[in-house]
Each structure stands twice: as structure tokens, then as C-alpha cells.
Design a protein around this motif. Structure first.
Motif, PDB file in Angstrom:
ATOM      1  N   LEU A 129       9.635 -76.903 -19.916  1.00  0.00           N
ATOM      2  CA  LEU A 129      10.114 -75.663 -19.623  1.00  0.00           C
ATOM      3  C   LEU A 129       9.630 -74.539 -20.707  1.00  0.00           C
ATOM      4  N   LEU A 130       9.614 -75.235 -21.780  1.00  0.00           N
ATOM      5  CA  LEU A 130       9.332 -74.489 -23.164  1.00  0.00           C
ATOM      6  C   LEU A 130       7.856 -73.764 -22.746  1.00  0.00           C
ATOM      7  N   ALA A 131       6.870 -74.612 -22.609  1.00  0.00           N
ATOM      8  CA  ALA A 131       5.463 -74.211 -22.144  1.00  0.00           C
ATOM      9  C   ALA A 131       5.385 -73.211 -21.223  1.00  0.00           C
ATOM     10  N   ILE A 132       6.115 -73.390 -20.098  1.00  0.00           N
ATOM     11  CA  ILE A 132       6.312 -72.364 -18.968  1.00  0.00           C
ATOM     12  C   ILE A 132       6.605 -71.036 -19.370  1.00  0.00           C
ATOM     13  N   LEU A 133       7.703 -71.149 -20.361  1.00  0.00           N
ATOM     14  CA  LEU A 133       8.402 -69.874 -20.682  1.00  0.00           C
ATOM     15  C   LEU A 133       7.417 -69.123 -21.734  1.00  0.00           C
ATOM     16  N   GLY A 134       6.309 -69.927 -22.354  1.00  0.00           N
ATOM     17  CA  GLY A 134       5.612 -69.114 -23.092  1.00  0.00           C
ATOM     18  C   GLY A 134       4.562 -68.457 -22.437  1.00  0.00           C
ATOM     19  N   ILE A 135       4.081 -69.135 -21.333  1.00  0.00           N
ATOM     20  CA  ILE A 135       3.110 -68.552 -20.390  1.00  0.00           C
ATOM     21  C   ILE A 135       3.767 -67.375 -19.698  1.00  0.00           C
ATOM     22  N   SER A 136       4.806 -67.608 -19.402  1.00  0.00           N
ATOM     23  CA  SER A 136       5.742 -66.392 -18.683  1.00  0.00           C
ATOM     24  C   SER A 136       5.761 -65.247 -19.463  1.00  0.00           C
ATOM     25  N   GLY A 137       5.893 -65.282 -20.784  1.00  0.00           N
ATOM     26  CA  GLY A 137       6.212 -64.307 -21.690  1.00  0.00           C
ATOM     27  C   GLY A 137       4.963 -63.513 -21.730  1.00  0.00           C
ATOM     28  N   ILE A 138       3.813 -64.486 -21.972  1.00  0.00           N
ATOM     29  CA  ILE A 138       2.475 -63.623 -22.017  1.00  0.00           C
ATOM     30  C   ILE A 138       2.247 -62.706 -20.869  1.00  0.00           C
ATOM     31  N   LEU A 139       2.506 -63.478 -19.562  1.00  0.00           N
ATOM     32  CA  LEU A 139       2.389 -62.983 -18.433  1.00  0.00           C
ATOM     33  C   LEU A 139       2.905 -61.428 -18.172  1.00  0.00           C
TER      34      LEU A 139
END
Length: 240
Positions: A129-139
Motif C-alpha cells: 500500500l505504501l508503494a501504491i500511495l507513492g505512485i498515486s501521489g505522483i499520478l
């Protein structure tokens, strides 16, 4: 007013106050991805549930960012807010940061819905989830920047509504958000990678071992993020 105070105040106005005054908009932007999740679950008999949840999470981010086109054009062309700000110490980056942070606050309830579903149905672990949130933040930042760029070029407010509706469809329904990217013919997949939601979804599908990690998607996502985040600096006309 200090710049940091303006950014927080504007984020509060654009994000939190919209939720508080009209919470029905949360249901409005969740209605389509939740409906798609229902149909995907029924048609696949639960096999594509993970794709439906991940697709909804990305769709909420991108659709809200794209809807910023209409809001930005309205604030600029109808309320003349930008004309007022250029006479102050507030700069274009302060305005963009305020809009981006406000967009994040507005999107947060929808994200929490999908994060809770993802944890309940074991789609991802806390670490993933932490990795997904990082990608989502950039997106979120890159698509918000793209929307600000496009809205800066619009000459009439009414054009913004049609453009945001059209791009929301192109960026959230057609790309492989709700289904495996590997079923797409290569030429179509490459064409859909023009939308930043496509490489973001491909990376997340790879992170969760739903599909093979695609290194081309990683490179495209990084490149598109740099380009889209840089565009508002050149598109916005910040002068009296």
C-alpha cells in the motif's frame, strides 16, 4: 499573508469546504468506479476483483484531477481570481500547490474507501500500500498539472466542461485500469500509454504480481510525470 498560509487556506477552500458544503459530490465521483466494480465482480465471478479495486483507486485520482479543468477555467475566466493574485506576492507555484493540495483533500474520502476495500479483500499488504500511495501521489500531481495546463489555454469556460468529460473517459475507462494490461494488443497499449493512468496501472499490477512488471511502463511514467509537472510553468500567464 505568507505564501504557506495562502496555500493552506486555498487548499481548505477548494478541498475541505467543498466536501463539507456538498458531500454528495463524494458519492458522485465514486458512483462510476463503484458501478464498474460491481459489474466486473459479477461478470468475472470475483476473479477480477483486485483489478476492479485498483482501477477504482486510480480512477478516483485521475477523474478528480481532470475535473479540475472546469474549476480552474471558471476561477480564471469568470471569477478572475488569477488576476487578483498576480497583484500580490502569491506566485503561480503557490496557486498550483494550493489547487493540488485541495484536490488531494477532495479525493481523500474516495481513496480511503478503496484502501479499506483493498485491505479487507487482501488485494495488497500494508507494505504494498505504501508503494501504491507513492505512485498515486505522483499520478495526482502530474494529472493535476496537466489539467492546469489545458485549462490555461481555454478561452471560454463552457469548453472546459466538455474537455474534462471527454478526457475523463479517455483517461479512466479505456486504459487498462480495471482489467489486465496484457490482454491489449501491443500497438493499442502503446497508444494508451499517452495517458499517465496507463503506465501507473501497469506498474501497480506488476507490484502486486497480478501481471509481469513492465520496465517500459516505469520509464514512461517517470518521463510523463516530469513533463506534465513542468508544463504549467510555461502555460500559465501570470501577469497583470
Amino acid at each position: 499573508m505568507r505564501k504557506s498560509d495562502f496555500i493552506l487556506a486555498f487548499a481548505w477552500f477548494y478541498g475541505y469546504s467543498n466536501i463539507r458544503r456538498a458531500p454528495i459530490y463524494i458519492l458522485a465521483y465514486l458512483s462510476l468506479p463503484l458501478s464498474l466494480l460491481f459489474f466486473i465482480y459479477m461478470i468475472s465471478k470475483g476473479e477480477l476483483l483486485a483489478y476492479g479495486i485498483l482501477g477504482g483507486l486510480i480512477s478516483v485520482i485521475v477523474s478528480n484531477s481532470i475535473s479540475l479543468i472546469g474549476d480552474f477555467a471558471f476561477l480564471r475566466l469568470q471569477l478572475r481570481l488569477q488576476d487578483l493574485l498576480v497583484a500580490t506576492e502569491i506566485g503561480p507555484m503557490d496557486y498550483i500547490l494550493g489547487l493540488t493540495l485541495g484536490n488531494f483533500i477532495f479525493t481523500l474520502p474516495g481513496l480511503l474507501v478503496y484502501i479499506i476495500m483493498g485491505l479487507i479483500f487482501h488485494v495488497f499488504s500494508a507494505l504494498q500500500l505504501l508503494a501504491i500511495l507513492g505512485i498515486s501521489g505522483i499520478l495526482l500531481i502530474s494529472t493535476t498539472s496537466l489539467s492546469i495546463t489545458l485549462a490555461s489555454l481555454i478561452k471560454h469556460t463552457r469548453h472546459s466542461w466538455g474537455l474534462s468529460t471527454f478526457l475523463s473517459l479517455i483517461f479512466t475507462i479505456l486504459p487498462p485500469l480495471y482489467y489486465p494490461y496484457s490482454i491489449l494488443p501491443r500497438d493499442i497499449l502503446y497508444a494508451l500509454m499517452l495517458s499517465p493512468s496507463t503506465p501507473a496501472s501497469m506498474i501497480i499490477q506488476g507490484l502486486l504480481n497480478l501481471q509481469k512488471m513492465n520496465l517500459l511502463a516505469v520509464a514512461v511514467f517517470i518521463l510523463e510525470s516530469i513533463v506534465f509537472i513542468s508544463l504549467p510553468r510555461y502555460a500559465m500567464k501570470w501577469r497583470e
